[in-house]
Motif scaffolding. Structure first.
Motif, PDB file in Angstrom:
ATOM      1  N   PRO A 197      -1.179   8.746   7.064  1.00  0.00           N
ATOM      2  CA  PRO A 197       0.185   7.999   7.285  1.00  0.00           C
ATOM      3  C   PRO A 197      -0.041   6.550   6.890  1.00  0.00           C
ATOM      4  O   PRO A 197      -1.128   6.004   6.630  1.00  0.00           O
ATOM      5  CB  PRO A 197       0.286   7.883   8.948  1.00  0.00           C
ATOM      6  CG  PRO A 197      -0.728   9.076   9.193  1.00  0.00           C
ATOM      7  CD  PRO A 197      -1.752   8.993   8.443  1.00  0.00           C
ATOM      8  N   PRO A 198       1.294   5.931   6.439  1.00  0.00           N
ATOM      9  CA  PRO A 198       1.331   4.602   5.743  1.00  0.00           C
ATOM     10  C   PRO A 198       0.451   3.762   6.549  1.00  0.00           C
ATOM     11  O   PRO A 198      -0.116   2.826   6.348  1.00  0.00           O
ATOM     12  CB  PRO A 198       2.703   4.382   5.534  1.00  0.00           C
ATOM     13  CG  PRO A 198       3.442   5.728   5.499  1.00  0.00           C
ATOM     14  CD  PRO A 198       2.481   6.620   6.518  1.00  0.00           C
ATOM     15  N   ARG A 199       0.615   3.799   8.049  1.00  0.00           N
ATOM     16  CA  ARG A 199       0.128   2.922   9.215  1.00  0.00           C
ATOM     17  C   ARG A 199      -1.295   2.710   8.900  1.00  0.00           C
ATOM     18  O   ARG A 199      -1.895   1.705   8.937  1.00  0.00           O
ATOM     19  CB  ARG A 199       0.532   3.170  10.440  1.00  0.00           C
ATOM     20  CG  ARG A 199       0.000   2.210  11.422  1.00  0.00           C
ATOM     21  CD  ARG A 199       0.501   1.000  11.394  1.00  0.00           C
ATOM     22  NE  ARG A 199       0.009   0.063  12.363  1.00  0.00           N
ATOM     23  CZ  ARG A 199       0.597  -0.177  13.535  1.00  0.00           C
ATOM     24  NH1 ARG A 199       1.752   0.360  13.971  1.00  0.00           N
ATOM     25  NH2 ARG A 199       0.171  -0.878  14.443  1.00  0.00           N
ATOM     26  N   VAL A 200      -1.921   3.954   8.734  1.00  0.00           N
ATOM     27  CA  VAL A 200      -3.603   4.189   8.495  1.00  0.00           C
ATOM     28  C   VAL A 200      -3.997   3.266   7.443  1.00  0.00           C
ATOM     29  O   VAL A 200      -4.791   2.536   7.189  1.00  0.00           O
ATOM     30  CB  VAL A 200      -4.010   5.400   8.400  1.00  0.00           C
ATOM     31  CG1 VAL A 200      -5.534   5.628   8.376  1.00  0.00           C
ATOM     32  CG2 VAL A 200      -3.588   6.290   9.781  1.00  0.00           C
ATOM     33  N   VAL A 206       0.761  -1.226  -0.080  1.00  0.00           N
ATOM     34  CA  VAL A 206       0.045   0.121  -0.096  1.00  0.00           C
ATOM     35  C   VAL A 206       0.832   1.262  -0.073  1.00  0.00           C
ATOM     36  O   VAL A 206       0.458   2.442  -0.525  1.00  0.00           O
ATOM     37  CB  VAL A 206      -0.994   0.054   0.995  1.00  0.00           C
ATOM     38  CG1 VAL A 206      -0.207   0.313   2.592  1.00  0.00           C
ATOM     39  CG2 VAL A 206      -2.043   0.913   1.170  1.00  0.00           C
ATOM     40  N   GLU A 207       2.108   0.977   0.581  1.00  0.00           N
ATOM     41  CA  GLU A 207       3.013   2.479   0.533  1.00  0.00           C
ATOM     42  C   GLU A 207       3.427   2.673  -0.800  1.00  0.00           C
ATOM     43  O   GLU A 207       3.576   3.849  -1.078  1.00  0.00           O
ATOM     44  CB  GLU A 207       4.093   1.971   1.428  1.00  0.00           C
ATOM     45  CG  GLU A 207       4.076   1.926   2.896  1.00  0.00           C
ATOM     46  CD  GLU A 207       5.296   1.604   3.573  1.00  0.00           C
ATOM     47  OE1 GLU A 207       6.058   2.498   3.771  1.00  0.00           O
ATOM     48  OE2 GLU A 207       5.251   0.482   4.059  1.00  0.00           O
ATOM     49  N   GLU A 208       3.628   1.799  -1.711  1.00  0.00           N
ATOM     50  CA  GLU A 208       4.021   1.798  -2.876  1.00  0.00           C
ATOM     51  C   GLU A 208       2.909   2.414  -3.925  1.00  0.00           C
ATOM     52  O   GLU A 208       2.971   3.373  -4.769  1.00  0.00           O
ATOM     53  CB  GLU A 208       4.552   0.907  -3.564  1.00  0.00           C
ATOM     54  CG  GLU A 208       5.949   0.191  -2.655  1.00  0.00           C
ATOM     55  CD  GLU A 208       6.410  -1.166  -3.356  1.00  0.00           C
ATOM     56  OE1 GLU A 208       5.703  -1.603  -4.301  1.00  0.00           O
ATOM     57  OE2 GLU A 208       7.367  -1.892  -2.593  1.00  0.00           O
ATOM     58  N   SER A 261      -7.045  11.943  14.167  1.00  0.00           N
ATOM     59  CA  SER A 261      -6.666  10.669  15.067  1.00  0.00           C
ATOM     60  C   SER A 261      -5.564  10.232  14.096  1.00  0.00           C
ATOM     61  O   SER A 261      -4.681   9.480  14.638  1.00  0.00           O
ATOM     62  CB  SER A 261      -7.633   9.551  15.193  1.00  0.00           C
ATOM     63  OG  SER A 261      -7.935   9.047  14.098  1.00  0.00           O
ATOM     64  N   THR A 262      -5.537  10.500  12.782  1.00  0.00           N
ATOM     65  CA  THR A 262      -4.387   9.943  12.092  1.00  0.00           C
ATOM     66  C   THR A 262      -3.161  10.803  12.050  1.00  0.00           C
ATOM     67  O   THR A 262      -1.979  10.324  11.624  1.00  0.00           O
ATOM     68  CB  THR A 262      -4.695   9.980  10.680  1.00  0.00           C
ATOM     69  OG1 THR A 262      -4.740  11.210   9.942  1.00  0.00           O
ATOM     70  CG2 THR A 262      -6.101   9.301  10.341  1.00  0.00           C
ATOM     71  N   SER A 263      -3.029  12.204  12.576  1.00  0.00           N
ATOM     72  CA  SER A 263      -2.016  12.848  12.384  1.00  0.00           C
ATOM     73  C   SER A 263      -0.794  12.274  13.266  1.00  0.00           C
ATOM     74  O   SER A 263       0.407  12.791  12.901  1.00  0.00           O
ATOM     75  CB  SER A 263      -2.302  14.309  13.108  1.00  0.00           C
ATOM     76  OG  SER A 263      -2.806  13.959  14.389  1.00  0.00           O
ATOM     77  N   SER A 264      -0.993  11.408  14.330  1.00  0.00           N
ATOM     78  CA  SER A 264       0.206  11.175  15.149  1.00  0.00           C
ATOM     79  C   SER A 264       0.408   9.430  15.011  1.00  0.00           C
ATOM     80  O   SER A 264       1.027   9.219  15.772  1.00  0.00           O
ATOM     81  CB  SER A 264      -0.096  11.447  16.654  1.00  0.00           C
ATOM     82  OG  SER A 264      -1.248  10.806  17.128  1.00  0.00           O
ATOM     83  N   THR A 265      -0.278   8.781  14.116  1.00  0.00           N
ATOM     84  CA  THR A 265      -0.470   7.634  13.940  1.00  0.00           C
ATOM     85  C   THR A 265       0.915   7.140  13.096  1.00  0.00           C
ATOM     86  O   THR A 265       1.140   7.566  12.112  1.00  0.00           O
ATOM     87  CB  THR A 265      -1.802   6.986  13.322  1.00  0.00           C
ATOM     88  OG1 THR A 265      -2.882   7.386  14.027  1.00  0.00           O
ATOM     89  CG2 THR A 265      -1.655   5.467  13.241  1.00  0.00           C
TER      90      THR A 265
END
Length: 721
Positions: free
Chosen positions: A621-624, A584-586, A717-721
């Protein structure tokens, strides 16, 4: 509070230094100080101290931390779901304790609003902690009032904590949370908690003063003809008899002021006796030790007496005795100062050694050398077998394991019988091995005598009054120990307990980390590979049917299964190598979900569709994105395995501030009762993944009505994830 006016005023202030009239005077003064400190407005985080510095700061503020624990525990409960946290700092703004909402604590780490972070104005500009320190008053700083832009996402309220007796500044109590939850009552709550901590400190000091007075009364018979002054470890005079204070003032003007003894503030308490005897002629001192801690000093004031022929000999004798007592006291002081240096050395060791097991060995080495023992042994308690097992030994100048020490097997483990437990109930025990000792079996006694050992000093290691181990020091001569040597040993024993406890915590944390990583890998493998295998099985199943019926295109099905197998193989390689988040990052979340849907479709058996509105991919972020992809995989996988659907529709929508992923199938569905009772790994993974990115997971289902899985992730909530 008009945020727009404040933000505009701040921009003008940063540009040209114009005094901002739209903000409170307290905030304006803090901005000017922050600019004077040359704090960059774009600074995104404060300094974070090394672990060793954090240990030292916590040790220096142990009394404050202990007094704050009840209040912090209560606040931890009250703030658990309030998106807020409570913070305790020392006088410099160094954070020594935190508690509160778990997600807020995690978010706070981004800017180092955590243990070890420094929050003085010199470090991070205007903030409630730093401004409360600068102004020495309760302060509430909200959102755009913060000097640094990254901190403007927070609201915080702080109050100074004062020593209840001498009025000294001890630190700051702060309540912080997201700027979205601003509440003017937060400052009142912070002040209430601060006063609760001050009350706990006052009670602790009162109890310590009572112990000091009890000790001085028990010892009063030694100084019936003398006056005494009892001083606590802050220099406060707790009690003075007769004309003691008048005599002290005459012998050293300015020594006492406002009920306190001066000239000892910056001196370690173990060095007070030598310091006071140097400052005041004609006094002797006694350091009061309670529970392995120096809690005060008794100052014995010897009165001036006229020399007469009748008493000259007795008076001179008294002077000789006083000198001997003084000599003994000075020797004791030297020993205690030396022990204090060893204690600081232990803390330095904790900060410098790379491995905690090495720290434990170095602590044993330091204590052994301090006592002048020829060797020593650390035994740790095995609670299941109720015995003491040898953990390490110091001999010939180095630490060795039981195997390296070549112990007989029978001596590697010592049963905790009744006699031994009775012996270890004492603070320390001196054993002369040439005598018959019930607590020491014949085998180890004979073994030690054969190695030239004549005396043992046995010190139990206790945590919360529970025996966890024993330190045994060996001497080749028949040794007697002065009381101060035993006191020093007990003081050093606390460092050994710390070393054992820290090592155990580290091992437990390591095991917990391994378990957590194992669980995470299980989720990755389950969510990343199981769905691929399910799709492969479906394709091959249809191919088998087409081969049997000689209809359709089974070769195409097999090619499709091979393609899915290659995709699964790539996932497996990813899990086995560097465990990056996912492809998903790519390619982005939308493309990854589209590919997932295409791989899941099986012509004639399962139709999977995908629709997406415009998604600002760079805003997440990639994690989300990774967790949303995994939730989508799991939802499709569950539907195929358990509900036999013919249609699965996946949609991804962006309606600021929410990103919503929906997976809807027309399968059999399940009842609400069965859903709530489900403990499957897939459902658990989906819930945990949604929670980790601050999302909300909803499952709508009923028998014969299909299932809809919805994940809603707020952008905040995604700003620090």
């Amino acid at each position: 509070m008009d945020n727009r006016k404040i933000l505009y005023a701040r921009e003008k202030f940063v540009e040209n230094g114009t005094s901002p009239g739209a903000v409170r005077g307290l905030v304006a003064a803090s901005w000017e100080r922050s600019q004077g400190y040359q704090v960059p407005v774009e600074r995104g985080e404060t300094r974070l101290a090394a672990d060793g510095d954090l240990v030292q700061h916590r040790a220096e503020n142990a009394e404050l931390i202990l007094a704050a624990q009840p209040a912090l525990e209560q606040a931890r409960y009250l703030l658990a779901d309030a998106r807020s946290m409570i913070i305790l700092t020392d006088p410099s703004g160094f954070i020594i304790e935190t508690a509160g909402d778990a997600r807020t604590l995690e978010t706070a780490r981004v800017i180092h609003l955590e243990q070890g972070g420094s929050w003085a104005e010199t470090d991070i500009g205007t903030n409630a902690i730093g401004t409360a320190i600068a102004a020495l008053q309760p302060v509430q700083i909200h959102g755009v009032e913060h000097f640094c832009s990254e901190v403007q996402r927070w609201t915080c309220a702080a109050t100074p904590i004062w020593h209840p007796v001498n009025g000294g500044f001890l630190g700051v109590l702060d309540i912080s949370g997201s700027a979205e939850i601003f509440n003017p009552q937060s400052l009142a709550f912070a002040c209430a908690v601060g006063r609760q901590i001050e009350g706990a400190l006052a009670q602790s000091i009162k109890e310590e003063h009572e112990r000091l007075l009890r000790y001085s009364l028990e010892r009063r018979s030694n100084w019936l003809s003398e006056d005494i002054v009892v001083i606590d470890r802050s220099g406060i005079i707790v009690y003075a008899s007769g004309s003691a204070l008048h005599i002290l003032e005459r012998r050293n003007q300015g020594l006492i002021r406002n009920g306190r003894v001066l000239s000892v503030e910056n001196v370690s308490i173990v060095a007070w006796p030598a310091r006071l005897e140097q400052l005041v002629p004609g006094v002797t001192t006694e350091l009061v030790i309670d529970c392995d801690q120096a809690i005060g000093v008794i100052l014995v004031v010897h009165r001036d007496r006229r020399r007469t022929a009748a008493i000259i000999t007795a008076e001179e004798m008294r002077v000789v005795i006083a000198r001997e007592r003084e000599k003994s006291a000075r020797q004791r002081t030297i020993e205690l100062v030396k022990a204090n240096q060893v204690l600081h050395g232990c803390l330095d060791t904790l900060a410098s050694v790379p491995e905690l097991d090495e720290f434990l060995g170095q602590i044993v080495t330091v204590i052994t050398r301090q006592l002048g023992a020829v060797s020593s042994v650390l035994l740790l308690r095995d609670f299941e077998r109720n015995c003491l097992n040898i953990d390490l030994e110091f001999q010939n100048g180095r630490v060795v394991t039981p195997g390296e020490a070549s112990y007989p097997q029978i001596l590697k483990s010592i049963p905790l019988n009744e006699e031994l437990l009775k012996l270890l109930a004492q603070p320390a025990a001196v054993l002369q091995l040439h005598e018959s000792i019930a607590a020491v079996p014949d085998e180890p006694r004979t073994y030690l005598l054969g190695r030239g050992v004549r005396t043992l000093l046995v010190v139990p290691l206790n945590i919360a009054k529970q025996l966890i181990g024993v330190l045994s020091f060996r001497f080749t001569e028949q040794r007697e120990f002065r009381p101060e040597e035993i006191e020093i040993t007990r003081a050093l024993q606390s460092q050994a307990v710390l070393a054992v406890h820290v090592s155990r915590l580290a091992k437990a944390a390591k095991q917990a980390a391994v378990l957590e990583e194992r669980t995470r890998l299980a989720g990755e493998i389950h969510d990343g590979l199981a769905q691929s295998f399910t799709a492969i099985c479906m394709q091959l199943g249809v191919a088998e049917q087409e081969l049997s019926s000689k209809e359709g295109d089974p070769v195409n099905r097999i090619h499709r299964a091979i393609e899915l197998a290659n995709f699964g193989l790539a996932e497996a390689r990813r899990c086995a190598s560097d465990l990056r988040l996912s492809t998903v990052e790519e390619s982005g979340l939308g493309a990854a979900l589209q590919r997932l849907v295409e791989h899941s479709s099986v012509a004639g058996a399962l139709q999977c569709t995908f629709q997406a509105s415009y998604i600002p991919e760079n805003s997440f972020p990639p994690r989300v994105k990774h967790e949303l992809l995994r939730i989508g995989q799991e939802a499709i996988h569950n539907a195929v395995r358990h509900a036999n659907p013919t249609l699965v529709a996946v949609t991804l929508d962006w309606h600021a501030p929410n990103l919503t992923l929906q997976i809807k199938d027309n399968g059999s569905g399940i009842s609400r009762a069965r859903l709530e009772q489900s403990q499957g790994l897939g459902l658990t993974n989906m819930r945990e993944r949604a929670s980790e990115i601050g999302g909300r997971l909803e499952i709508q289902t009923a028998p014969d009505r299909g299932t809809t899985v919805i994940v809603i992730v707020p952008a905040a909530s995604t700003s620090s994830t």
